[in-house]
Write an enzyme that holds these catalytic residues in place. Structure first.
Site, PDB file in Angstrom:
ATOM      1  N   ASP A  49       6.302  -3.794  10.677  1.00 26.34           N
ATOM      2  CA  ASP A  49       5.086  -3.159  10.841  1.00 26.34           C
ATOM      3  C   ASP A  49       4.268  -3.279  12.180  1.00 26.34           C
ATOM      4  OD1 ASP A  49       4.951  -5.973  11.094  1.00 26.34           O
ATOM      5  OD2 ASP A  49       3.573  -6.430   9.714  1.00 26.34           O
ATOM      6  N   ARG A  74       1.408  -1.177  -0.406  1.00 23.85           N
ATOM      7  CA  ARG A  74      -0.151  -0.094   0.110  1.00 23.85           C
ATOM      8  C   ARG A  74       0.974   1.501   0.270  1.00 23.85           C
ATOM      9  NH1 ARG A  74      -3.379   0.272   5.190  1.00 23.85           N
ATOM     10  NH2 ARG A  74      -1.199  -0.506   5.986  1.00 23.85           N
ATOM     11  N   SER A 113       7.754  -5.651   6.092  1.00 26.02           N
ATOM     12  CA  SER A 113       6.959  -7.139   7.130  1.00 26.02           C
ATOM     13  C   SER A 113       7.362  -7.734   7.775  1.00 26.02           C
ATOM     14  CB  SER A 113       5.003  -7.006   7.274  1.00 26.02           C
ATOM     15  OG  SER A 113       5.130  -7.295   6.164  1.00 26.02           O
TER      16      SER A 113
END
Length: 464
Positions: free
Chosen positions: A201, A80, A147
């Site tokens: 993350d 994103r 992440s």
């Protein structure tokens, strides 16, 4: 409805599974005690399952930050780009674009994966110009939420330790992932971006959640993968003490965020480990840590599929001939687990379509499948609760009075917690059991992206 021998077989397998996966409070407390030992060893630089990585995030948000910031978030399923506006009063306005990461790029090349990310970033810049009249050449500071396990060497540098969640991109292990991103952005003529923060993350989720709520002490990711981080005193991190005060990034005063990488926890002496938790023959899945397999969305469907295969192997008539147990997803489990119809029609439909069954399933079998799913999901949620218990107890040991008797918020982000209602209920239940009503878990949507964008701005002078 099927013969009684099959029903007895199914009942026996489920009963054995439930016994093997049981998570009474005393077992969860033993899991927490073992995790605390590993946390202490990790902070001391000694042999430990938990890596206890430095985040280089030493200044926590105050909630008064304001401005326009950017984040790029690479997760297990999507990546994103977010444009985040903070108003200095704990409020957040987010504009986002999301792209599903093609499966072939997850096991392809560095140029393929990071080139795909740069292409999406380029689309985002074009849309900003078309819809918000922001010129392409406008300078932007961006935080990179990554992440996967990295050993950070500064706030905007980190060496990739390994891939997980189904990724196995060649020629990236041991490389600085920020350098990989910068190389791809350079090829895409995206020199308007400066990558000023590399953020795990969970670290991003903690920073973003603290901006919105100052009672947050811990952040946990429960999605495709899982991880957790928390606030630690610098002088409790003995592995950096020998560096003294020469390096301002590891000064011994104040606090920092520690990325536990708790998925590596693998103490089979306390974990309710079963034969079904041994997953995969592919090189990128072999030998992976145990805890993450037992609690994260990427693996839960695999575990249930292995159990169904064992049931099929024990009775040829159960699922028909030539049954090979294609892997279910966490989404499949969720839909079946939430089926409240009298005949469990959704369960039957998913079993038929996803597993390619050539026989019609009985109600007894559908009920058994739901029991299997419930057992694995309940174990996952309760083990995550044990991990939260471990972190909060470790914080209380290091700073007596920090947690006990005070309102404490554990920030949660991730699709498993967000979308799987029964998992969410089990997690909330076990946290109350283990920690009482003063500790609450709360979902902070997009917290990891907000945190990365916030840290990009606060560390803007670190870009080199």
């Amino acid at each position: 409805m099927g013969d009684s021998s099959n029903s007895n077989l199914e009942k026996s397998i489920v009963e054995n599974l439930q016994a093997s996966c049981a998570t009474p409070d005393d077992l969860l407390r033993r899991v927490a005690e073992s995790m605390i030992d590993h946390m202490s060893n990790g902070l001391a630089g000694e042999k430990s399952d938990l890596k206890m990585l430095l985040s280089y995030v030493n200044d926590l948000p105050t909630g008064q930050e304001k401005g326009l910031f950017y984040a790029l978030d690479l997760g297990g399923t999507n990546f994103r780009v977010l444009r985040v506006r903070l108003d200095g009063r704990n409020n957040v306005d987010i504009q986002r674009r999301s792209w599903v990461i093609p499966k072939d790029l997850k096991t392809g090349t560095k140029e393929g994966l990071f080139g795909f990310i740069a292409s999406g970033l380029s689309e985002f810049v074009q849309e900003e110009y078309e819809h918000h009249k922001i010129p392409r050449e406008t300078k932007r500071e961006i935080g990179f939420t990554f992440s996967f396990p990295v050993n950070q060497t500064s706030i905007n540098e980190g060496i990739l330790l390994e891939w997980n969640k189904g990724f196995n991109v060649s020629d990236t292990i041991g490389k600085d992932v920020v350098a990989c991103l910068k190389e791809a952005m350079k090829k895409a003529n995206l020199d308007m971006f400066s990558v000023t923060a590399l953020v795990n993350d969970s670290v991003g989720a903690l920073a973003g959640a603290i901006y919105m709520n100052q009672d947050v002490k811990v952040a946990v990711i429960l999605g495709t993968g899982s991880n957790a981080c928390y606030i630690e005193r610098m002088d409790a991190i003995s592995k950096i003490q020998r560096k003294g005060d020469q390096d301002p990034l590891t000064a011994l005063s104040g606090t920092t965020i520690i990325n536990t990488e708790w998925g590596y926890f693998s103490d089979q002496g306390v974990l309710p480990y079963t034969e079904f938790d041994v997953l995969g023959t592919a090189s990128h899945d072999k030998g992976k840590p145990i805890f993450v397999k037992m609690i994260s969305g990427y693996y839960l469907g695999k575990i249930v599929s292995k159990i169904l295969l064992k049931m099929a192997e024990s009775s040829e008539k159960l699922f028909g001939e030539d049954y090979t147990a294609p892997v279910l997803s966490a989404e499949d489990l969720n839909h079946m687990h939430s089926d409240n119809s009298d005949g469990l029609e959704t369960v039957g439909s998913i079993l038929s379509k996803r597993l390619g069954l050539k026989v019609e399933t009985t109600l007894d079998l559908r009920t058994t499948v739901v029991q299997v799913i419930d057992t694995i999901i309940q174990r996952a949620a309760r083990l995550a609760g044990a991990g939260i218990l471990a972190i909060l107890q470790k914080m209380e040991q290091d700073t007596p009075g920090l947690i006990h008797g005070k309102s404490t918020v554990v920030a949660i982000d991730g699709s498993l917690y967000e979308q799987y209602y029964q998992f969410k209920l089990y997690l909330e239940e076990v946290v109350t059991e283990l920690l009482g009503p003063d500790v609450v878990i709360k979902r902070f949507q997009d917290a990891s992206g907000v945190g990365a964008a916030l840290l990009a701005q606060t560390n803007s002078t670190c870009d080199r």
